[in-house]
Motif scaffolding. Structure first.
Motif, short mmCIF file in Angstrom:
data_model
loop_
_atom_site.label_atom_id
_atom_site.label_comp_id
_atom_site.label_asym_id
_atom_site.label_seq_id
_atom_site.Cartn_x
_atom_site.Cartn_y
_atom_site.Cartn_z
N PRO A 122 5.19 8.09 -6.44
CA PRO A 122 4.38 8.36 -7.63
C PRO A 122 3.80 9.76 -7.67
O PRO A 122 3.48 10.27 -8.74
CB PRO A 122 3.29 7.29 -7.56
CG PRO A 122 3.22 6.89 -6.12
CD PRO A 122 4.61 7.03 -5.60
N SER A 123 3.63 10.38 -6.51
CA SER A 123 3.14 11.76 -6.45
C SER A 123 3.68 12.38 -5.18
O SER A 123 4.11 11.67 -4.26
CB SER A 123 1.59 11.79 -6.45
OG SER A 123 1.08 11.09 -5.34
N PRO A 124 3.71 13.72 -5.08
CA PRO A 124 4.30 14.37 -3.91
C PRO A 124 3.65 13.89 -2.61
O PRO A 124 2.42 13.86 -2.47
CB PRO A 124 4.01 15.85 -4.15
CG PRO A 124 3.90 15.98 -5.63
CD PRO A 124 3.26 14.70 -6.10
N GLY A 125 4.50 13.48 -1.68
CA GLY A 125 4.01 13.05 -0.37
C GLY A 125 3.50 11.63 -0.31
O GLY A 125 3.07 11.17 0.75
N GLN A 126 3.56 10.89 -1.43
CA GLN A 126 3.09 9.51 -1.48
C GLN A 126 4.27 8.60 -1.79
O GLN A 126 5.05 8.88 -2.72
CB GLN A 126 2.00 9.35 -2.54
CG GLN A 126 0.78 10.22 -2.31
CD GLN A 126 0.02 9.82 -1.06
OE1 GLN A 126 -0.37 8.66 -0.89
NE2 GLN A 126 -0.21 10.78 -0.18
N TYR A 127 4.39 7.49 -1.07
CA TYR A 127 5.53 6.58 -1.22
C TYR A 127 5.03 5.15 -1.31
O TYR A 127 4.10 4.75 -0.58
CB TYR A 127 6.48 6.72 -0.03
CG TYR A 127 6.98 8.13 0.17
CD1 TYR A 127 8.14 8.57 -0.46
CD2 TYR A 127 6.27 9.04 0.96
CE1 TYR A 127 8.59 9.87 -0.29
CE2 TYR A 127 6.71 10.35 1.13
CZ TYR A 127 7.87 10.75 0.50
OH TYR A 127 8.31 12.03 0.65
N THR A 128 5.66 4.37 -2.19
CA THR A 128 5.24 2.99 -2.36
C THR A 128 6.42 2.15 -2.81
O THR A 128 7.43 2.66 -3.30
CB THR A 128 4.09 2.89 -3.39
OG1 THR A 128 3.60 1.56 -3.43
CG2 THR A 128 4.57 3.29 -4.77
N PHE A 129 6.31 0.85 -2.66
CA PHE A 129 7.32 -0.09 -3.10
C PHE A 129 7.01 -0.60 -4.50
O PHE A 129 5.83 -0.75 -4.88
CB PHE A 129 7.36 -1.32 -2.18
CG PHE A 129 8.11 -1.14 -0.89
CD1 PHE A 129 9.50 -1.22 -0.87
CD2 PHE A 129 7.44 -0.92 0.29
CE1 PHE A 129 10.19 -1.08 0.32
CE2 PHE A 129 8.13 -0.78 1.48
CZ PHE A 129 9.51 -0.86 1.50
N HIS A 178 0.83 -1.20 0.00
CA HIS A 178 0.00 0.00 0.00
C HIS A 178 0.87 1.26 0.00
O HIS A 178 2.04 1.22 0.38
CB HIS A 178 -0.93 0.00 1.23
CG HIS A 178 -1.76 -1.23 1.34
ND1 HIS A 178 -2.83 -1.47 0.53
CD2 HIS A 178 -1.65 -2.32 2.15
CE1 HIS A 178 -3.37 -2.64 0.84
NE2 HIS A 178 -2.66 -3.18 1.83
N THR A 179 0.24 2.34 -0.39
CA THR A 179 0.93 3.63 -0.41
C THR A 179 1.02 4.19 1.01
O THR A 179 0.10 4.04 1.80
CB THR A 179 0.17 4.61 -1.31
OG1 THR A 179 0.15 4.08 -2.63
CG2 THR A 179 0.86 5.96 -1.35
N LEU A 180 2.14 4.82 1.30
CA LEU A 180 2.36 5.43 2.61
C LEU A 180 2.58 6.93 2.45
O LEU A 180 3.11 7.38 1.44
CB LEU A 180 3.58 4.81 3.29
CG LEU A 180 3.43 3.40 3.86
CD1 LEU A 180 4.80 2.77 4.07
CD2 LEU A 180 2.67 3.43 5.18
N ALA A 181 2.15 7.68 3.45
CA ALA A 181 2.52 9.09 3.58
C ALA A 181 3.50 9.21 4.74
O ALA A 181 3.75 8.24 5.47
CB ALA A 181 1.28 9.94 3.82
N ALA A 182 4.06 10.38 4.92
CA ALA A 182 5.03 10.56 6.00
C ALA A 182 4.40 10.24 7.36
O ALA A 182 5.05 9.64 8.23
CB ALA A 182 5.59 11.98 5.98
#
Length: 970
Positions: free
Chosen positions: A610-617, A576-580
């Motif tokens: 993939p977009s600002p503030g969003q992180y994924t593997f 899943h996508t993570l934020a800070a």
């Protein structure tokens, strides 16, 4: 006590007597503990080492028995060596007791000697290090232990270190001129490692220096043939250079008249140490012939024959590298990306296509920034590059800055392409950059190298769908791909666009022409088995990932080791996508630290953004991170991290629910959880939503993660979290008219609440489900669930929950036209809300009862309820509630034919609406004023207010008012 890993596992006491460990599982247990001496080894890891991926139900008890037996074997006076620690076991090993640590210490001393050019010390330390080896590491461990992903890489690392020691030992012997007697051992190593260029090159030198040039050249031909047949590449620059030196020396010996120089001054043909004295001598003077053209090195590795995809990246990179006659600044481009994404293949492919643009040659070096062995130093590479470019100096400057200056001078006026592969950091690269504009440098790295000045950058992402299909088709054949499109799609999905994964899958298919593609697709379908399935010929995707991860984990820099831990901990939520903020909850760190760590992992291409503030593997990297977490973190640590994340999601859903359903009763917050310990930090704040649209977008984006969070909460027996997350999605469900995903969440949470006898949770879930049925006009189902909710709240003695249930029942009965039941349930709700001290909700229920009475044609009763509600709203200074109540009172007074009171109430309502700037409510009040004027015969005033209501309705796109549906003919 002494422990031996460098061969069969052994234990000796201080008197050198062997302490036998007869049980295979006992040896496996001791081996796993010794591979991580003085560090906790998780119970899950130990069980997997002893029993494989599927330990029996009795594994935990059996493990304790094996530990007890091992303690007896290792028993000494004083503190026990093997002790239980939170989540696992720890074996204490003293200094000098473990042969692998002694080996590493001696290898480190040899490394220091190499840096000092102290070859005698290098020879001594490597010889002593190699004496510790008795055979293959841990060769008497059972197969499940040897193949375990925690054990196998460490054994491979030890074997690689042994090869490094052998390489350095032979280097030292050659530097010292002691090449006699080395040929048999090097010949054996070259045979055991047919692809090792290092051992073949050293064997060539030994044979050459013992006057066996023909055999030395035969070794080169054999190596070249093997590399071409097996890998499709030519030998590297070092081997090529040695080959050329042997050829040159042979030609000189055939063409120059023999002479008998003084033995103390005669140089060897290649400028290497004299075989008799071991004294390093100067290179021979060049023949007295006119100076020929400068060398044009052509060192590019072989191009990839079946290169596919990357057309856009190919064109962009080519344009970035082409020389620009208008500038004197050299082109420097960094191609970065995750392991296996195809950086080197693209760089080599582009370099071959641009050869004509760089007629003065192409230099190439693997900088070994990631992988086994030491990274290449700029100091040594500059010496090699200067020689390749034709520098004919007896000695080179010792200081790297001086060598870098000579390198820039050697490139001045030339057009040379320099390909530097697998760079670790900017410090490794800066001395290797040219100074003139005719040259270009193409760099590949797993890091973005943001601190490399003046460089252009190309970030390489996984292949797109078309590129993936082209590559797989080129590997397995067009016909096979055409005949099994569904299997192709499954293979592509499993490989995640990673060229290395696709090539390994294609290699398996090419080696098994009789296999249907569906057979490989089935092997790759299991997400937990993909990394092991994606391997061929000793190359594996997980090994490529391990190079990046281990470089961080084993780094002496604390910040890099912390990033490695962050990487594996984030793997606990890899799908899943993570934020800070959510990452901070998972990691148990402040938000600022979590943000910095996420960005550092993005720079290392271990995470994507993939977009600002969003992180994924990437899928495969996420699977690898999860495996590392399972192997290196205890179960308690993993569960605690996930529970912190679930608590954060629960708070975030409550925030979204409050914005999306401001008029509904808020969910009760869960009991606050606090972590103890020196590193405990405050939980990160939930997101702050600017409005309903933003909250709704968050719910839509996070719904898959929330579904997984609810499932995990149920798995961890936390119904308090599960039902709050599910019920908190009510606002989302209202907007999207009941999705199946929300229904699944509600059912899972309800089952969890029932299993753990959480009556309050059951009540809230039934209450929200009933309200959702009511919104969908399924009023009988609505009543069923609200009655179930009421029963649960009564059993739990939850007064607010009971009041909320009665309020919902009253609203459902009102919509069914059942006035008696509406008033009965409403009065009960008012009574309970008053007992709970919630007078705002009392006002809401009273207004709803007034609506029911008005609809039933009883305006007098409605007026009473509306006026009671108005007084409560005034007590709270709730302007919106006051305006609504005054509008309803004005309408009631119209029905009661009391115009003066009606207009006073409506004018006050309009003033409040305009003051609030709430245009929807303003349009409603204007419409009620228009109806009142019309009722009392003032059609002009009615028209005026209707026109104002219509204008506002059109601006707000309110369909009924924009069409004038409520307006009678004027």
């Amino acid at each position: 006590m002494r422990f031996g890993l460098l061969g069969p596992l052994t234990v000796h006491d201080d008197g050198a007597a062997v302490r036998p460990i007869g049980s295979p599982k006992g040896r496996a247990l001791l081996g796993a503990l010794l591979l991580r001496p003085n560090r906790a080894v998780p119970l899950d890891t130990l069980e997997a080492v002893l029993w494989g991926e599927s330990p029996p139900a009795t594994a935990s008890a059996s493990l304790h028995n094996h530990v007890a037996r091992l303690r007896r074997v290792l028993a000494e006076d004083g503190e026990p060596r093997l002790r239980a620690v939170p989540g696992g076991y720890l074996l204490t090993v003293g200094a000098g007791e473990l042969d692998s640590e002694l080996f590493t210490e001696r290898l480190d001393r040899a490394r220091a000697g190499r840096l000092r050019q102290d070859w005698a010390a290098v020879g001594k330390e490597t010889a002593q290090a190699l004496e510790l080896w008795r055979g293959a590491p841990l060769s008497n461990l059972p197969d499940p232990a040897l193949s375990h992903p925690e054990v196998r890489p460490q054994i491979q690392q030890l074997q690689e270190a042994r090869l490094q020691a052998l390489e350095w030992r032979f280097d030292a012997e050659l530097r010292l001129g002691r090449h006699g007697g080395l040929a048999p051992e090097l010949a054996r190593l070259a045979e055991e490692h047919p692809l090792s260029e290092v051992f073949h090159r050293q064997l060539m030198l030994v044979l050459h220096r013992t006057d066996r040039q023909a055999e030395a050249l035969a070794v080169f031909r054999r190596l070249r043939r093997t590399l071409i047949d097996e890998l499709g590449i030519e030998p590297g620059p070092a081997v090529q250079q040695t080959h050329q030196e042997i050829l040159t020396a042979r030609q000189v010996s055939l063409s120059v008249a023999p002479a008998v120089p003084h033995p103390a001054t005669a140089p060897s043909a290649t400028g290497l140490p004299d075989t008799a004295t071991g004294t390093p001598l100067a290179p021979p003077a060049p023949p007295r012939t006119p100076r020929g053209p400068r060398p044009r090195p052509a060192q590019l590795p072989a191009d990839t024959v079946d290169f596919a995809g990357r057309e856009a990246e190919f064109e962009r990179l080519s344009a970035m590298l082409r020389p620009d006659p208008e500038t004197s600044v050299p082109r420097v481009v960094v191609v970065s990306g995750m392991a296996g994404v195809g950086k080197t293949a693209l760089a080599v492919h582009v370099a071959h296509r641009l050869r004509d643009q760089f007629p003065d040659g192409q230099l190439h070096a693997d900088l070994r920034g990631f992988g086994a062995g030491d990274a290449r130093s700029p100091h040594d590479l500059l010496a090699r590059f200067l020689t390749d470019l034709g520098t004919r100096e007896k000695t080179l400057p010792e200081h790297p800055d001086d060598r870098a200056a000579r390198f820039r001078s050697a490139l001045d006026g030339r057009r040379v392409l320099v390909l530097l592969d697998n760079a670790r950091d900017a410090a490794q690269l800066t001395p290797l950059l040219p100074g003139s504009g005719g040259c270009a440098v193409l760099i590949t790295s797993r890091h973005t190298l943001a601190d490399l000045p003046g460089a252009g950058r190309l970030r390489l992402e996984p292949l797109d769908a078309e590129g993936q299909r082209l590559l797989l088709t080129s590997l397995c054949g067009f016909r096979r791909a055409r005949d099994e499109p569904e299997a192709v799609a499954r293979i592509l999905d499993a490989c995640g666009g990673l060229p290395l994964a696709l090539r390994l899958a294609g290699a398996q298919l090419a080696n098994r022409p009789g296999w249907p593609l569906a057979a490989l697709a089935r092997r790759l379908d299991s997400s937990r088995g993909r990394l092991r399935a994606l391997s061929a010929g000793g190359v594996a995707v997980q090994d490529a990932f391990a190079m990046s991860y281990v470089a961080l984990r084993d780094s002496p820099l604390p910040a890099e080791a912390e990033r490695a831990r962050g990487f594996r901990m984030l793997g606990l939520w890899s799908g899943h996508t993570l934020a800070a903020e959510s990452a901070a909850a998972l990691l148990g760190r402040p938000v600022e630290e979590a943000h910095d760590l996420l960005e550092a992992l993005v720079d290392a291409h271990l995470l994507q953004t993939p977009s600002p503030g969003q992180y994924t593997f990437h899928d495969l990297l996420g699977e690898y991170a999860l495996e590392r977490a399972a192997a290196e973190e205890s179960r308690e640590t993993r569960v605690a991290a996930r529970l912190r994340l679930l608590a954060w999601y629960t708070a975030a859903v409550a925030e979204a629910d409050a914005v999306l359903t401001p008029r509904s009763h808020p969910l009760p917050p869960p009991e606050a959880e606090t972590e103890t310990g020196a590193e405990a930090v405050a939980p990160p704040p939930p997101p702050a939503f600017a409005g309903a649209e933003q909250a709704l977008q968050w719910c839509v984006r996070e719904l898959p993660a929330l579904s997984e969070a609810i499932r995990l909460a149920a798995r961890y027996a936390r119904p308090d979290l599960a039902w709050r997350m599910a019920a908190g999605l009510f606002g989302y469900a209202q907007r999207f008219w009941w999705t199946r995903e929300w229904e699944r969440c509600m059912r899972l949470a309800l089952r969890c609440a029932e299993e753990h006898h959480d009556l309050v949770g059951q009540g809230w879930l039934h209450s929200r489900t009933g309200t959702a049925h009511g919104s969908a006009h399924r009023l009988e189902l609505c009543l069923d669930h609200l009655h179930l909710a009421l029963t649960c709240f009564e059993k739990a003695d939850d007064v607010t929950g009971q009041a909320s249930s009665y309020a919902g029942l009253a609203e459902a009965h009102r919509r069914l036209g059942r006035l008696g039941e509406t008033l009965s349930c409403g009065e009960r709700a008012v009574e309970l809300y008053r007992r709970a001290g919630d007078t705002r909700s009392v006002a809401t229920v009273l207004s709803s009862m007034g609506d029911a009475l008005m609809e039933a044609g009883e305006p007098a009763g409605a007026e009473q309820r509306y006026r009671e509600a108005l007084e409560l709203w005034r007590d709270h200074d709730a302007l919106d509630g006051m305006a609504t109540a005054l509008t309803r009172i004005g309408d009631v007074l119209r029905a009661l034919n009391r115009p003066a009171e009606a207009f006073r109430a409506l004018e006050e309502a309009l003033r409040i609406r305009l003051r609030l700037g709430e245009r929807g409510g303003t349009a409603e009040t204007l419409e009620t004023i228009a109806l009142t004027h019309f009722h009392f015969g003032d059609q002009l005033a009615a028209r005026e207010h209707w026109e104002r209501s219509l204008t506002m309705g059109r601006k707000l796109r309110l369909p009924a008012r924009a069409a004038g549906a409520a307006r009678p003919a004027l």
